[in-house]
Design an enzyme around this catalytic site. Structure first.
Site, PDB file in Angstrom:
ATOM      1  N   TYR A  50       0.833  -1.189   0.000  1.00  0.00           N
ATOM      2  CA  TYR A  50       0.000   0.000   0.000  1.00  0.00           C
ATOM      3  C   TYR A  50       0.878   1.253   0.000  1.00  0.00           C
ATOM      4  CZ  TYR A  50      -3.262   3.506   1.775  1.00  0.00           C
ATOM      5  OH  TYR A  50      -4.003   4.642   1.947  1.00  0.00           O
ATOM      6  N   ASP A  51       1.890   1.227   0.858  1.00  0.00           N
ATOM      7  CA  ASP A  51       2.803   2.367   0.920  1.00  0.00           C
ATOM      8  C   ASP A  51       3.450   2.610  -0.436  1.00  0.00           C
ATOM      9  OD1 ASP A  51       2.169   2.393   3.525  1.00  0.00           O
ATOM     10  OD2 ASP A  51       4.111   1.715   4.271  1.00  0.00           O
ATOM     11  N   LYS A 132      14.102   1.647  30.720  1.00  0.00           N
ATOM     12  CA  LYS A 132      14.408   2.717  29.770  1.00  0.00           C
ATOM     13  C   LYS A 132      14.135   2.174  28.369  1.00  0.00           C
ATOM     14  CE  LYS A 132      18.023   6.103  28.773  1.00  0.00           C
ATOM     15  NZ  LYS A 132      17.918   6.111  27.321  1.00  0.00           N
ATOM     16  N   LYS A 306      14.502   7.979  39.280  1.00  0.00           N
ATOM     17  CA  LYS A 306      14.237   9.410  39.482  1.00  0.00           C
ATOM     18  C   LYS A 306      13.879   9.626  40.944  1.00  0.00           C
ATOM     19  CE  LYS A 306      12.271   9.726  34.840  1.00  0.00           C
ATOM     20  NZ  LYS A 306      11.005   9.567  34.103  1.00  0.00           N
ATOM     21  N   LYS A 330      22.502   1.755  32.785  1.00  0.00           N
ATOM     22  CA  LYS A 330      22.527   1.021  31.523  1.00  0.00           C
ATOM     23  C   LYS A 330      22.794  -0.473  31.732  1.00  0.00           C
ATOM     24  CE  LYS A 330      21.912   4.432  28.603  1.00  0.00           C
ATOM     25  NZ  LYS A 330      22.749   4.715  27.452  1.00  0.00           N
TER      26      LYS A 330
END
Length: 711
Positions: A50-51, A132, A306, A330
């Site tokens: 379609y794109d 994250k 936080k 991380k």
DNA sequence: ACCCCTCGAGTTCT
DNA sequence: CTCGAGGGGT
């Protein structure tokens, strides 16, 4: 209407008349597909196809502006083309976060926060902890509860206006519902793609010959930056909220309190967010997330902490470009790039040719990786992987390294597309891809047709024969089989059992004892181990033969139904002779768990004189014990059990054997039919699924009690 | 004719 | 552990 594909003629070669005709056709087709997609929810072409139609339409319109139709698909509502994304200046900059890589960094963070706030060393500092998400940051401005603007992060100060595209995301409310919605709030969060959606999107892109994305984040970014928002609308983008910029009158005093508000207003929150009170809790959260990482279904690259109290956040403020009150902890990176030195073709037991990437060693997620599977021929072509390329490697949670894609910028000049061999590298026989008679589709695996004459297949079959769940001969592992085969000591299964006798007759310097690494003791042990397997259960025996489609379970089904080796051999030979319409074929086909594919595989095996000979040689050496039914009823007779996580008191195979001895069925995946899930430590996705389905979950101790008959 | 469940096969590193 | 597909039930 037929599923249409954009025509191939280059746009700059089109005559004006052709362009006019094609624009008309495209307008009609796109309208048709829009109707199917939006109104009937039954698209008949893939999103990528379609794109392609829409992109072709846009390209033609760009070259022939005078031909743009009044009913042009590009001007339809909800699909307004944005020539260039406008720039948006963030009222409150979108900052980055400081990073922590070790537990020590995290402890330091706590200490810094306490010091800055002049708190006692043992004062409690509550932190929110959340995964994250590895996606793209987005800023959503709501005025009087209505979404009025969406912007990317950009450089943190200025981003791009992607409002029409973001408006198409189902998970992002156009209007905030419920109480306490402030007059102005700029909600921040992450737009991302789930792994399954990403795979599906890429498969469609590949099928349509369109660009394949390297990872979910790139795919999400590409999807969001579409000029035509109706393309974005078809991409399954998702969203999690995690913060805010400018806001009026929030009247909440903690970070977590704001999250709760978000939820009430209809903004999606990551379900794993929580409040922690100590460094230990925070570190436990990090470990937990790292363990769950693979099972989450979307990419995360760490966790974020936080300070929960907003008044403290305000006092802590910012250092240069990052808040002092938050930090990103991380994970070890699970992705790396390295050079692909060579592609090696391995030949499996069934003749499957499997390409393996030989890599310049690189550390990924804490281990050094130098090999990775490339799966099959099509996979290499799809990713256009060439020898000498620099490739990105990922260790998905399953631990197995995967080649994600090629870094095209680093491709050496003159690198040629990889040509998959069409002959077996081990025996030179033709290697072919079988074509399914019904569908006409070629099998994804290319197989060596050498069969019995292929040494690579012979070795793999022997390895299978001595493997743990088959004959399980100690001292005769893969290494030994390789060597013994190459030396001509063991060429087929029966040879294992005549090894000692033949060895005794060899000249002194040819005997095993003369071989490096073989002392008298190890030879004695090996011969003993072989003798110990002269008697074997029927199901193990059938499994050991390595007939296609007959694995452990199917071998057991056959053994259970036929009872003895003679019955098994007679039935199979009769079916091979009699063909499809014979009684023997029917008898086999009627066995629970056995269908046409398995019977055909049996027939293939028993039609081959060499196999019959090898089988007779073997059965002259070993005694095959008739199948013995499981013991009497126990609390778990006929129950289906799944083990997950690390068991403390016994190994997985032991637990499985015990359960089966007591009449239970042990399977690998949790479904509605599962009766018990036994969860050891660090249980992951299976445990989650069990809870989802309401399947009874037992700890290892509860399980042991159950099988020992206590209540 | 589908759909769900389960099996088989292939795979990396310690 | 995951993919693809066989087998069996609805």
């Amino acid at each position: 209407m037929k599923a249409a594909v954009a025509s191939n003629k280059p746009v700059d070669k089109l005559s004006e008349a052709e362009a006019k005709a094609e624009l008309e056709r495209l307008a009609r087709e796109i309208a048709h597909h829009d109707e199917l997609y939006y109104a009937q929810d039954a698209p008949e072409i893939s999103d990528a196809d379609y794109d392609a139609l829409r992109q072709r339409n846009a390209a033609i319109e760009a070259r022939f502006p005078s031909l743009v139709r009044a009913d042009s698909p590009s001007s339809r509502v909800g699909a307004a083309p944005v020539a260039v994304f406008g720039k948006v200046r963030h009222a409150v900059p979108m900052l980055s976060l400081g990073n922590a890589f070790t537990a020590e960094d995290v402890v330091d963070f706590f200490a810094r926060v306490r010091r800055f706030l002049r708190l006692a060393d043992d004062a409690t500092v509550e932190l929110t902890a959340e995964p994250k998400i590895d996606g793209l940051s987005i800023s959503l401005t709501y005025e009087s509860g209505r979404l009025v603007q969406a912007a990317t992060r950009g450089d943190g100060t200025t981003g791009e206006n992607v409002t029409p595209n973001v408006m198409t995301l189902k998970q992002i409310p156009r209007r905030l519902a419920g109480k306490g919605v402030p007059g102005l709030i700029e909600v921040r969060g992450e737009i991302y793609l789930r792994h399954d959606d990403f795979e599906k999107l890429n498969a469609e892109q590949a099928a349509a010959g369109a660009k394949v994305f390297a990872n979910p984040r790139n795919a999400a970014a590409g999807s969001l930056r579409q000029l035509d928002s109706s393309i974005t609308a078809r991409r399954p983008l998702r969203f999690f909220a995690y913060g805010w910029g400018a806001a009026s009158a929030l009247s909440v005093d903690t970070q977590f309190g704001v999250y709760k508000r978000f939820e009430q207003w209809g903004l999606p929150l990551n379900p794993l967010m929580q409040v922690c009170r100590t460094a230990e809790e925070v570190l436990a959260f990090h470990r937990e997330m790292e363990a769950q990482r693979a099972a989450l279904g979307y990419d995360i690259d760490g966790v974020v902490y936080k300070v929960n109290r907003l008044d403290w956040q305000e006092r802590l403020g910012f250092v240069s470009r990052a808040p002092r009150w938050a930090i990103a902890h991380k994970f070890q990176p699970q992705e790396a790039t390295t050079r692909l030195n060579d592609i090696e073709i391995q030949v499996g037991r069934t003749g499957a040719l499997t390409p393996a990437a030989k890599l310049a060693p690189v550390t990924v997620g804490g281990v050094v990786v130098s090999n990775a599977t490339l799966h099959n021929e099509d996979e290499i072509a799809r990713k256009d992987i060439r020898i000498g390329d620099t490739v990105t490697i990922r260790r998905a949670g399953d631990v197995i390294p995967q080649v994600m894609g090629v870094v095209l910028d680093k491709r050496p000049k003159g690198a040629k597309a990889y040509k998959f061999p069409e002959v077996c590298p081990a025996c030179g026989s033709a290697a072919v891809r079988e074509v399914d008679e019904r569908t006409g589709r070629a099998d994804v695996v290319r197989r060596c047709t050498g069969g019995l004459i292929c040494p690579a297949q012979a070795k793999e079959r022997l390895k299978h024969f001595v493997s743990r769940n088959a004959f399980d001969i100690e001292g005769l592992g893969e290494k030994q089989i390789e060597a013994f085969y190459d030396e001509g000591r063991i060429m087929q299964p029966a040879d294992i059992f005549t090894l000692a006798e033949r060895d005794a007759r060899l000249a002194e310097d040819k005997r095993l004892a003369a071989k490096k690494g073989y002392g008298a003791k190890s030879i004695e042990n090996l011969f003993k181990a072989i003798e110990a397997r002269r008697a074997i259960a029927l199901d193990r025996f059938i499994y050991a033969l390595g007939i296609r489609h007959i694995g452990e379970t199917t071998a057991r089904d056959l053994a259970k139904a036929l009872g003895t080796f003679d019955a098994f051999r007679t039935a199979a030979v009769a079916a091979a002779k009699g063909g499809k319409d014979s009684d023997a074929y029917q008898e086999l086909d009627n066995i629970e768990g056995i269908g046409a594919t398995v019977v055909d595989a049996l027939i293939d095996f028993f039609s081959e004189p060499h196999n019959l000979q090898a089988l007779d040689d073997l059965s002259a050496q070993v005694a095959v014990e008739p199948f013995v039914r499981a013991t009497a009823a126990s609390p778990i007779t006929d129950k289906t059990v799944v083990f997950t996580g690390t068991l403390e008191k016994m190994t997985r195979p032991e637990a499985k054997a015990l359960a089966e001895r007591l009449g239970a069925k042990v399977t690998g995946s949790v479904s509605a039919k599962t009766d018990y899930v036994v969860a050891g430590s660090d249980a992951g996705s299976k445990l989650a699924k069990a809870r989802d389905l309401g399947v009874e979950v037992l700890t290892e101790d509860e399980w042991l009690k159950l099988v020992s008959g206590e209540t």
